[in-house]
Design a protein around this motif. Structure first.
Motif, PDB file in Angstrom:
ATOM      1  N   GLY A  72      -8.891   2.826   6.823  1.00  0.00           N
ATOM      2  CA  GLY A  72      -9.942   3.840   6.907  1.00  0.00           C
ATOM      3  C   GLY A  72      -9.681   4.966   5.930  1.00  0.00           C
ATOM      4  N   TRP A  73     -10.707   5.289   5.164  1.00  0.00           N
ATOM      5  CA  TRP A  73     -10.576   6.371   4.179  1.00  0.00           C
ATOM      6  C   TRP A  73     -11.512   7.523   4.523  1.00  0.00           C
ATOM      7  CZ3 TRP A  73     -10.866   1.212   2.904  1.00  0.00           C
ATOM      8  CH2 TRP A  73      -9.786   0.675   2.213  1.00  0.00           C
ATOM      9  N   ASP A  74     -11.006   8.739   4.382  1.00  0.00           N
ATOM     10  CA  ASP A  74     -11.818   9.955   4.439  1.00  0.00           C
ATOM     11  C   ASP A  74     -11.803  10.534   3.040  1.00  0.00           C
ATOM     12  OD1 ASP A  74     -12.174   9.754   7.141  1.00  0.00           O
ATOM     13  OD2 ASP A  74     -10.642  11.232   7.668  1.00  0.00           O
ATOM     14  N   ALA A  75     -12.924  11.001   2.572  1.00  0.00           N
ATOM     15  CA  ALA A  75     -12.929  11.541   1.211  1.00  0.00           C
ATOM     16  C   ALA A  75     -14.000  12.600   1.061  1.00  0.00           C
ATOM     17  CB  ALA A  75     -13.140  10.431   0.189  1.00  0.00           C
ATOM     18  N   GLY A  76     -13.860  13.386  -0.011  1.00  0.00           N
ATOM     19  CA  GLY A  76     -14.833  14.433  -0.274  1.00  0.00           C
ATOM     20  C   GLY A  76     -16.056  13.909  -0.985  1.00  0.00           C
ATOM     21  N   THR A  77     -15.843  12.907  -1.826  1.00  0.00           N
ATOM     22  CA  THR A  77     -16.966  12.391  -2.614  1.00  0.00           C
ATOM     23  C   THR A  77     -16.954  10.869  -2.595  1.00  0.00           C
ATOM     24  OG1 THR A  77     -15.648  12.244  -4.636  1.00  0.00           O
ATOM     25  CG2 THR A  77     -16.790  14.340  -4.234  1.00  0.00           C
ATOM     26  N   ARG A  78     -18.120  10.318  -2.958  1.00  0.00           N
ATOM     27  CA  ARG A  78     -18.243   8.866  -3.042  1.00  0.00           C
ATOM     28  C   ARG A  78     -17.281   8.312  -4.098  1.00  0.00           C
ATOM     29  NH1 ARG A  78     -23.183   5.660  -2.043  1.00  0.00           N
ATOM     30  NH2 ARG A  78     -24.238   7.631  -1.672  1.00  0.00           N
ATOM     31  N   THR A  79     -17.157   9.035  -5.209  1.00  0.00           N
ATOM     32  CA  THR A  79     -16.271   8.582  -6.290  1.00  0.00           C
ATOM     33  C   THR A  79     -14.825   8.511  -5.809  1.00  0.00           C
ATOM     34  OG1 THR A  79     -17.705   9.789  -7.803  1.00  0.00           O
ATOM     35  CG2 THR A  79     -15.580   9.062  -8.676  1.00  0.00           C
ATOM     36  N   GLU A  80     -14.403   9.565  -5.136  1.00  0.00           N
ATOM     37  CA  GLU A  80     -13.019   9.581  -4.652  1.00  0.00           C
ATOM     38  C   GLU A  80     -12.781   8.410  -3.700  1.00  0.00           C
ATOM     39  OE1 GLU A  80     -11.942  13.085  -2.345  1.00  0.00           O
ATOM     40  OE2 GLU A  80     -10.153  12.017  -1.645  1.00  0.00           O
ATOM     41  N   LEU A  81     -13.737   8.209  -2.798  1.00  0.00           N
ATOM     42  CA  LEU A  81     -13.607   7.126  -1.820  1.00  0.00           C
ATOM     43  C   LEU A  81     -13.511   5.777  -2.532  1.00  0.00           C
ATOM     44  CD1 LEU A  81     -13.663   6.574   1.235  1.00  0.00           C
ATOM     45  CD2 LEU A  81     -16.118   6.273   1.062  1.00  0.00           C
ATOM     46  N   ARG A  88     -10.151   5.384  -4.384  1.00  0.00           N
ATOM     47  CA  ARG A  88      -9.004   5.175  -3.499  1.00  0.00           C
ATOM     48  C   ARG A  88      -9.064   3.772  -2.907  1.00  0.00           C
ATOM     49  NH1 ARG A  88      -8.191   9.304   0.929  1.00  0.00           N
ATOM     50  NH2 ARG A  88      -6.358   7.991   1.192  1.00  0.00           N
ATOM     51  N   ARG A  89     -10.258   3.346  -2.527  1.00  0.00           N
ATOM     52  CA  ARG A  89     -10.383   2.000  -1.965  1.00  0.00           C
ATOM     53  C   ARG A  89     -10.038   0.943  -3.021  1.00  0.00           C
ATOM     54  NH1 ARG A  89     -13.813  -2.102  -1.680  1.00  0.00           N
ATOM     55  NH2 ARG A  89     -13.756  -3.399   0.213  1.00  0.00           N
ATOM     56  N   ALA A  90     -10.511   1.152  -4.236  1.00  0.00           N
ATOM     57  CA  ALA A  90     -10.225   0.191  -5.306  1.00  0.00           C
ATOM     58  C   ALA A  90      -8.724   0.086  -5.555  1.00  0.00           C
ATOM     59  CB  ALA A  90     -10.957   0.611  -6.585  1.00  0.00           C
ATOM     60  N   ALA A  91      -8.046   1.227  -5.508  1.00  0.00           N
ATOM     61  CA  ALA A  91      -6.596   1.212  -5.734  1.00  0.00           C
ATOM     62  C   ALA A  91      -5.895   0.444  -4.612  1.00  0.00           C
ATOM     63  CB  ALA A  91      -6.072   2.643  -5.814  1.00  0.00           C
ATOM     64  N   ALA A  92      -6.388   0.594  -3.390  1.00  0.00           N
ATOM     65  CA  ALA A  92      -5.784  -0.130  -2.265  1.00  0.00           C
ATOM     66  C   ALA A  92      -6.019  -1.629  -2.399  1.00  0.00           C
ATOM     67  CB  ALA A  92      -6.354   0.392  -0.947  1.00  0.00           C
ATOM     68  N   VAL A  93      -7.238  -1.985  -2.734  1.00  0.00           N
ATOM     69  CA  VAL A  93      -7.558  -3.415  -2.891  1.00  0.00           C
ATOM     70  C   VAL A  93      -6.690  -4.015  -4.000  1.00  0.00           C
ATOM     71  CG1 VAL A  93      -9.378  -5.010  -3.615  1.00  0.00           C
ATOM     72  CG2 VAL A  93      -9.882  -3.211  -1.925  1.00  0.00           C
ATOM     73  N   ARG A  94      -6.482  -3.230  -5.061  1.00  0.00           N
ATOM     74  CA  ARG A  94      -5.628  -3.701  -6.158  1.00  0.00           C
ATOM     75  C   ARG A  94      -4.195  -3.924  -5.676  1.00  0.00           C
ATOM     76  NH1 ARG A  94      -7.810  -0.167  -9.610  1.00  0.00           N
ATOM     77  NH2 ARG A  94      -6.112   1.277  -9.283  1.00  0.00           N
ATOM     78  N   LEU A 125       0.836  -1.207   0.000  1.00  0.00           N
ATOM     79  CA  LEU A 125       0.000   0.000   0.000  1.00  0.00           C
ATOM     80  C   LEU A 125       0.872   1.259   0.000  1.00  0.00           C
ATOM     81  CD1 LEU A 125      -2.663  -1.095   2.667  1.00  0.00           C
ATOM     82  CD2 LEU A 125      -3.055  -0.828   0.206  1.00  0.00           C
ATOM     83  N   ALA A 126       1.924   1.238   0.837  1.00  0.00           N
ATOM     84  CA  ALA A 126       2.781   2.420   0.952  1.00  0.00           C
ATOM     85  C   ALA A 126       3.567   2.642  -0.338  1.00  0.00           C
ATOM     86  CB  ALA A 126       3.729   2.278   2.137  1.00  0.00           C
ATOM     87  N   GLN A 127       4.126   1.568  -0.873  1.00  0.00           N
ATOM     88  CA  GLN A 127       5.010   1.740  -2.027  1.00  0.00           C
ATOM     89  C   GLN A 127       4.240   1.981  -3.314  1.00  0.00           C
ATOM     90  OE1 GLN A 127       7.873  -1.524  -1.703  1.00  0.00           O
ATOM     91  NE2 GLN A 127       9.109  -0.308  -0.274  1.00  0.00           N
ATOM     92  N   GLU A 128       2.996   1.536  -3.363  1.00  0.00           N
ATOM     93  CA  GLU A 128       2.175   1.913  -4.529  1.00  0.00           C
ATOM     94  C   GLU A 128       1.457   3.234  -4.270  1.00  0.00           C
ATOM     95  OE1 GLU A 128       0.063  -1.111  -6.590  1.00  0.00           O
ATOM     96  OE2 GLU A 128       1.536  -2.652  -6.112  1.00  0.00           O
ATOM     97  N   ARG A 129       1.745   3.846  -3.143  1.00  0.00           N
ATOM     98  CA  ARG A 129       1.202   5.157  -2.764  1.00  0.00           C
ATOM     99  C   ARG A 129      -0.323   5.192  -2.786  1.00  0.00           C
ATOM    100  NH1 ARG A 129       4.033   9.053  -6.415  1.00  0.00           N
ATOM    101  NH2 ARG A 129       4.476   7.229  -7.680  1.00  0.00           N
ATOM    102  N   VAL A 130      -0.891   4.121  -2.216  1.00  0.00           N
ATOM    103  CA  VAL A 130      -2.350   4.057  -2.104  1.00  0.00           C
ATOM    104  C   VAL A 130      -2.734   3.716  -0.662  1.00  0.00           C
ATOM    105  CG1 VAL A 130      -2.776   3.509  -4.515  1.00  0.00           C
ATOM    106  CG2 VAL A 130      -2.309   1.641  -2.910  1.00  0.00           C
TER     107      VAL A 130
END
Lengths: 545, 545
Positions: free
Chosen positions: B357-366, B369-375, B306-311
């Motif tokens: 845990g993610w904080d975000a401005g919009t549902r899309t952003e959330l 970001r979550r999809a990138a982490a899961v990837r 997660l850290a090295q893929e910056r997600v």
């Protein structure tokens, strides 16, 4: 060519050498029209005709240095010393053209490892000899000027032989590089392991790792890879008081971050000999493209949105209308006239070029990062110029410095300066600096060209980078620029930082005190005294002696 | 309640006060089984019965301070002074339980603005009185111990009345906050403008902005919002040598970054009075969820990816098997037994809890970001526990400190310590510290519980946070922990940093020298002498006097 000769030549004085590039006929025509060029060229005096003072290095220290480093690594010949007589600012180049007011070191030392650097400092401290650390010699603020500072002699400590990759930890993505390694060499050594440093300042082709650390360098892709100080995990310095190693963890609360004191210390607190840097996988995909935005305000709104939504492209670069005009005029590939017509048809009155460039590991990552950026630009009207224009910028990204000699040959005053401030202060800062430069560069009837771009953006603010092109006042070339530079720095003081990535050196010293306060100056002075009690390290830089 | 009384009580000594929480019957049963609890409780001696030494503040400085601040803001009563007698470490709590070895300040000063803080320093310098800056009093390393350091007296400089939002620049997203403002208050003031600081250390409910800056604090959401030093744009300090203001741009190459010298200076280089911080829009969406990974290695591989893929998620927290066991056992909401069965059925042998845990401005952003982490977790086998478990962690995120009194009442030795290193050194560091703690905490037949988690991850490495639960050696409670702590610090030295976010204070001082070197110590000492020539600022912290 054997190693030693190569070392001698690498940093040598080549005002019209391999690294310089000619101006195209179109560029010449355009410049003649805009600022009026002299028809006759004003080439540099060949270095062999310059009068270089003899070396003041006394026999005893010279013998001790030769015993330590080997005779071949203590150079006192005029060519070697001229090669380390200052950096690459406009003033440096002008001074070198006629050999006037050049501060030439008494010797050039070429140690090959950190222990020998430590040994050099011990000898120089004992004989009260000033030491100027020298990397790529690309300082544009006088940072490598061979100032003696009242000492018995001054030597250039050229770190070119400290050029090894000491270790690479692929799991932690940390590489330990010696300070004299050139950025180009670092990239090719890292590339062999699938990594990149991602640090590409305009000085990339000459600058060294140690120089980046000593000056808090920022590169063209710093929006993505971070400023150089963001990459530094650890640093090793030689100081007259002994060796100093810093950095045992990616982050720490073990007191103040002393790494951030060493970084940016410009050789006055020690000679950086090794730097542990964070590396990243070399990108497998990249995409550079260009947009046009109508007006400076719309442009900075766009970059601010990218920064504050944290979707900056790795390269994010906005040119103001003046710089955009020049870029379009000088770029054959952009087909300036056709483009101008297109923009007018679209109602764009003050075109500002916005270049965005992404590096990524996969097509998916690239696509998503680009989509997020485009989404952040939803409220800004942009005209897409496409990838060719972006790739064209990329292919010329290091060419600026190479054309300076050609411009100087034609009697042009060409120089850059830069600053940074918060978003809310950015427009006022740009106006104030522009006004100062325009007013103070004017010599004849044609006004100077003062261009500006934002190349480094943060959530809270951005940098401003100014480039000037003006007819050179041939009688008072140095004074002409000095006057403009002082006015620009006065305009910056109180509105922004005196340097965002060029460092302080000699040139910005008069404005540093106001920025860090009397207490800041006292703290730096005290720190220097602790590591360098007799003041041999890089006199006259950052602080008054 | 009027302002002054409130100020007096806020920082007051409440070992079983409003901020403490009882243990559930289930938790008590489990602890009895695992480490063997004493059946009888061991409550604290009421503060009214403690023998507090009289104030040594002489009449003349007291009169001068009263003239400056007003009589009501110079407190010399026992309750006020006891309320600033040290921080919140296990040793602090144990010492307060019986009043032994308590260092009590001679007075508590309550200035209301930076100029008055400057005035206090002038008076204290003139009368050679030690000054201990005091914020939320949550130091766990002795950072606010009222040490006299050979001076005539020692005062606690409580910054609680410096609690104003000085300015908010919404375009630049910079807020200037006074140093005594509590984090909770900062969040609610910023929320009124739609912003958040996003800094949530476990001390959140008591700690102050100035304390965060003085200690290089890191919060639970630092993976997303950055460490506190990453948020600081500028800082204002009062020093005996005068006022010091730093920070004019988001980034600068104007010499070393002196902000990073002020941040983490723990009150020895000045009293931080104002901090300019970067703020972000308050999130409108958030999602916390929990996963289980099989084994520590797989867990750290996941966080590293997660850290090295910056997600990284804003909160990224991995518990080792021991901590996971305790969390499952103590959390009614996780239905420990059913979960244990599920994990066994899935073949998970060494469950490690991973909270994202993610904080975000919009549902899309959330979502993205979550999809990138899961990837990024594609190569790590995870069992999803879902959002309830994640939200449960979030709702208890500040509860740890509240339960310490209840544990102390039951005869438990409960404490934490932390460090950080590179990814490649992380497992060895964890083993070494674990071994040191287990060996040195054992008192009876039941082994202590030593838990560990990663809560802060970087591209190049991560932090380790250890929590111990052991039967208290009732005769030698302080010595028991001191022995274990020393062994743990010895294990850390040479392998990682002596503190990732708790700071140095008194407790880590013996190990700082090895980390920053003799030169580092000399530089800090010189800097201190420049701003505080007589050494009145926070004696005995960070450096030896």
């Amino acid at each position: 060519m054997n190693g030693e000769i190569e070392h001698t030549l690498r940093g040598s004085w080549t005002p019209s050498g391999a690294a310089s590039a000619p101006l195209s006929p179109a560029a010449l025509r355009w410049l003649r029209h805009r600022i009026g060029l002299t028809e006759t060229t004003t080439p540099a005096v060949p270095s062999s005709l310059l009068d270089v003072p003899g070396s003041s290095l006394a026999d005893t220290p010279r013998a001790e240095l030769e015993a330590l480093l080997g005779e071949r690594h203590v150079l006192v010949d005029a060519a070697a010393r001229l090669g380390r007589a200052g950096g690459m600012s406009y003033s440096d180049l002008v001074r070198r053209r006629d050999g006037a007011e050049l501060a030439v070191p008494d010797a050039v030392l070429l140690p090959s490892d950190p222990e020998l650097v430590q040994g050099v400092l011990e000898i120089c401290a004992r004989h009260d000899i000033a030491v100027v650390p020298f990397g790529g010699g690309t300082s544009v603020v006088g940072g490598v000027d061979a100032l003696r500072g009242g000492k018995n002699a001054v030597v250039a400590l050229d770190l070119v032989r400290l050029d090894r990759l000491i270790s690479l930890d692929p799991d932690s993505r940390i590489a330990v590089l010696q300070a004299g390694m050139r950025a180009t060499e670092a990239e090719s050594l890292l590339a062999a392991h699938g990594f990149t440093l991602g640090h590409f300042p305009q000085s990339f082709e000459r600058a060294t790792i140690g120089g980046f650390a000593a000056t808090r360098s920022a590169g063209q892709a710093s929006s993505g890879y971070g400023r150089f100080e963001d990459m530094v995990e650890g640093v090793r310095l030689a100081t007259p008081a002994g060796e100093w190693k810093l950095g045992v963890a990616p982050a720490s609360a073990a007191g103040p971050d002393l790494r951030q004191l060493a970084i940016g210390s410009e050789g006055i607190l020690g000679v950086i000999t090794e730097v542990a840097v964070r590396v990243r996988p070399a990108p497998r995909r990249s995409r550079y493209e260009a947009f046009v935005v109508d007006g400076w305000q719309a442009g900075t709104d766009a970059v601010r949105a990218l920064a504050q939504e944290r979707v900056l492209a790795d390269v994010t670069r906005l040119s103001d209308p003046a710089e955009t005009e020049v870029q379009l005029a000088l770029s054959g590939q952009l087909k300036a006239r056709a483009l101008g017509n297109l923009l007018r048809a679209k109602g764009v009155r003050n075109p500002c070029l916005l270049v965005l460039g992404w590096d990524a590991g996969t097509r998916t990552e690239l696509k998503q990062r680009r989509a997020a950026a485009v989404r952040a630009l939803r409220d800004v009207r942009t005209v897409r110029l496409g990838r060719a224009a972006g790739e064209s910028w990329k292919s010329h990204r290091f060419s600026g410095p190479r054309q300076r000699d050609a411009l100087l040959d034609r009697g042009v005053c060409v120089e850059t300066l830069e600053t940074a401030t918060s978003w809310s202060g950015l427009s006022e800062l740009r106006s104030a600096v522009r006004t100062a430069l325009v007013r103070n560069l004017q010599t004849g009837s044609k006004p100077p060209i003062v261009m500006c771009h934002v190349s480094h953006a943060y959530e809270t603010g951005a940098s401003l980078y100014f480039t000037v092109l003006a007819p050179r006042d041939s009688e008072h070339a140095l004074a002409q620029w000095q006057r403009a530079k002082e006015a620009a720095c006065d305009a910056i003081a109180g509105r922004g930082t005196i340097s965002h990535h060029h460092a302080v050196g000699v040139d910005h010293r008069p404005w540093l005190g106001a920025e860090i306060g009397d207490i800041g100056t006292a703290v730096l002075t005290a720190a220097k005294r602790a590591v360098d009690p007799t003041g041999i390290l890089n006199p006259g830089k950052l602080l008054r002696d």
